[in-house]
Design a protein around this motif. Sequence first.
Motif, PDB file in Angstrom:
ATOM      1  N   HIS A  54      38.658  33.668  44.702  1.00  0.00           N
ATOM      2  CA  HIS A  54      37.614  34.592  45.137  1.00  0.00           C
ATOM      3  C   HIS A  54      37.341  34.454  46.632  1.00  0.00           C
ATOM      4  O   HIS A  54      37.172  35.464  47.336  1.00  0.00           O
ATOM      5  CB  HIS A  54      36.337  34.360  44.335  1.00  0.00           C
TER       6      HIS A  54
ATOM      7  N   LEU B 203      37.991  37.408  49.303  1.00  0.00           N
ATOM      8  CA  LEU B 203      36.888  37.955  50.096  1.00  0.00           C
ATOM      9  C   LEU B 203      37.200  37.900  51.590  1.00  0.00           C
ATOM     10  O   LEU B 203      36.982  38.879  52.327  1.00  0.00           O
ATOM     11  CB  LEU B 203      35.607  37.180  49.793  1.00  0.00           C
TER      12      LEU B 203
ATOM     13  N   SER C 192      45.241  30.515  41.901  1.00  0.00           N
ATOM     14  CA  SER C 192      44.793  31.239  43.085  1.00  0.00           C
ATOM     15  C   SER C 192      45.761  32.365  43.433  1.00  0.00           C
ATOM     16  O   SER C 192      45.345  33.487  43.759  1.00  0.00           O
ATOM     17  CB  SER C 192      44.659  30.282  44.275  1.00  0.00           C
TER      18      SER C 192
ATOM     19  N   THR D 110      45.336  35.341  40.991  1.00  0.00           N
ATOM     20  CA  THR D 110      44.074  36.096  41.023  1.00  0.00           C
ATOM     21  C   THR D 110      43.747  36.690  42.386  1.00  0.00           C
ATOM     22  O   THR D 110      42.969  37.641  42.462  1.00  0.00           O
ATOM     23  CB  THR D 110      42.908  35.196  40.599  1.00  0.00           C
TER      24      THR D 110
ATOM     25  N   ASN E  17      41.545  40.125  43.526  1.00  0.00           N
ATOM     26  CA  ASN E  17      40.294  39.929  44.246  1.00  0.00           C
ATOM     27  C   ASN E  17      40.302  40.640  45.594  1.00  0.00           C
ATOM     28  O   ASN E  17      39.275  41.173  46.023  1.00  0.00           O
ATOM     29  CB  ASN E  17      40.037  38.433  44.448  1.00  0.00           C
TER      30      ASN E  17
ATOM     31  N   TYR F  86      37.386  43.306  46.480  1.00  0.00           N
ATOM     32  CA  TYR F  86      36.477  43.125  47.621  1.00  0.00           C
ATOM     33  C   TYR F  86      36.750  44.153  48.721  1.00  0.00           C
ATOM     34  O   TYR F  86      35.813  44.569  49.419  1.00  0.00           O
ATOM     35  CB  TYR F  86      36.613  41.712  48.168  1.00  0.00           C
TER      36      TYR F  86
ATOM     37  N   VAL G 207      29.647  42.059  42.507  1.00  0.00           N
ATOM     38  CA  VAL G 207      30.396  40.800  42.544  1.00  0.00           C
ATOM     39  C   VAL G 207      29.954  39.891  41.404  1.00  0.00           C
ATOM     40  O   VAL G 207      30.775  39.275  40.719  1.00  0.00           O
ATOM     41  CB  VAL G 207      30.200  40.102  43.907  1.00  0.00           C
TER      42      VAL G 207
ATOM     43  N   ARG H 202      31.420  41.088  38.096  1.00  0.00           N
ATOM     44  CA  ARG H 202      32.829  40.726  37.954  1.00  0.00           C
ATOM     45  C   ARG H 202      32.985  39.250  37.600  1.00  0.00           C
ATOM     46  O   ARG H 202      33.772  38.889  36.716  1.00  0.00           O
ATOM     47  CB  ARG H 202      33.573  41.036  39.255  1.00  0.00           C
ATOM     48  N   ILE H 203      32.233  38.391  38.281  1.00  0.00           N
ATOM     49  CA  ILE H 203      32.372  36.954  38.044  1.00  0.00           C
ATOM     50  C   ILE H 203      31.878  36.574  36.653  1.00  0.00           C
ATOM     51  O   ILE H 203      32.543  35.838  35.916  1.00  0.00           O
ATOM     52  CB  ILE H 203      31.622  36.173  39.133  1.00  0.00           C
TER      53      ILE H 203
ATOM     54  N   SER I 212      34.182  37.724  33.912  1.00  0.00           N
ATOM     55  CA  SER I 212      35.511  37.109  33.939  1.00  0.00           C
ATOM     56  C   SER I 212      35.483  35.658  33.493  1.00  0.00           C
ATOM     57  O   SER I 212      36.536  35.093  33.186  1.00  0.00           O
ATOM     58  CB  SER I 212      36.111  37.195  35.348  1.00  0.00           C
TER      59      SER I 212
END
Length: 326
Positions: A118, A122, A197, A200, A204, A208, A247, A250-251, A254
Amino acid sequence: MNRVVLRRMLSTLTGKVLAAVALLVGVTFGSYLLIMYFAPDMSHLLVGKNPGTADLARLRAELGYGAPPLEGYLRLMWNYLHGDLGRSYAGGAPVAALLGRAVPVSLALLAPGFIAGHLAGLLLAAHGALRPGGAADRWIMRGAVGLMSLSFPVVIILTQVLLASDRGLDLFPLRGWPGPGSGGYWWHVAVPTVALSLVTVGYNIRFYRALLGAELECGYVRLARAYGAGGWTVIGRHVLGNILPPVATRIVYSLPPLAVGGSLLLETYFGVPGIGLESYRAVMNGDQPVLMAIVALSAVLFALANLSIDALHRRLDPRLELLAAV
């Protein structure tokens, strides 16, 4: 707070609670029917060699086979409400204790990669959104699409070969998980974190980038820039606060699939004793109590996410309180 606002809040909360209860009942009852009436009958495997008719009948009654569907389901839910999740067929360990050991391991494994994915998404999206259509923006979006096209197993294998094998850098352990108090946590979590990472960050970035691109076109951003505020200052002081509700949505939504299902590939490949590995073992061994408990846990997490997101939105965006009062 006037009565109209209070009634609206109570009505919304009641709807959320009813939706959560419907989700729990639907998921758990459906999975109970599938496991108990369509999955293989495990009683013949568990009763041992040369069972008697009485022994087999007693075992089937203990496992819940042959009971009416509604009666068996209500008995199971009654046990769950009292903290009794049953015992695993493999070894006879209490399922509650098994999940109590596995869930913290999964969270410790997934948290660094989830946060890194994330944050990287971002930062890269913000860098591109500050100069929309520029070279950096185009290359960042191309890279995001490329990462989104990679499958999770391929990424896991590549990162393990490059970072943890003698054919690559050979910097980290290939498999395993440190025991409690043994240290080496970051050493063992490094490769799974890189793999998660990479998988995803592409999604992300696009998420964003869409939020930031729309927000940076608003009038208050142009006004802040007219007063001399730089791009990163505008994003940090103004834009981030306004995009927090989507945001957070989404978090929050998920987290349940990530905690229960997202760890399956990582844990089975790296040999990490979390809930993903326990799910895999339960499927392979036909361990129905463990499977049923994991499904119920997934439903509970989704229900909690659905209940908490509305209150979280109100805390993050005070304008929603004003709208509720209109």
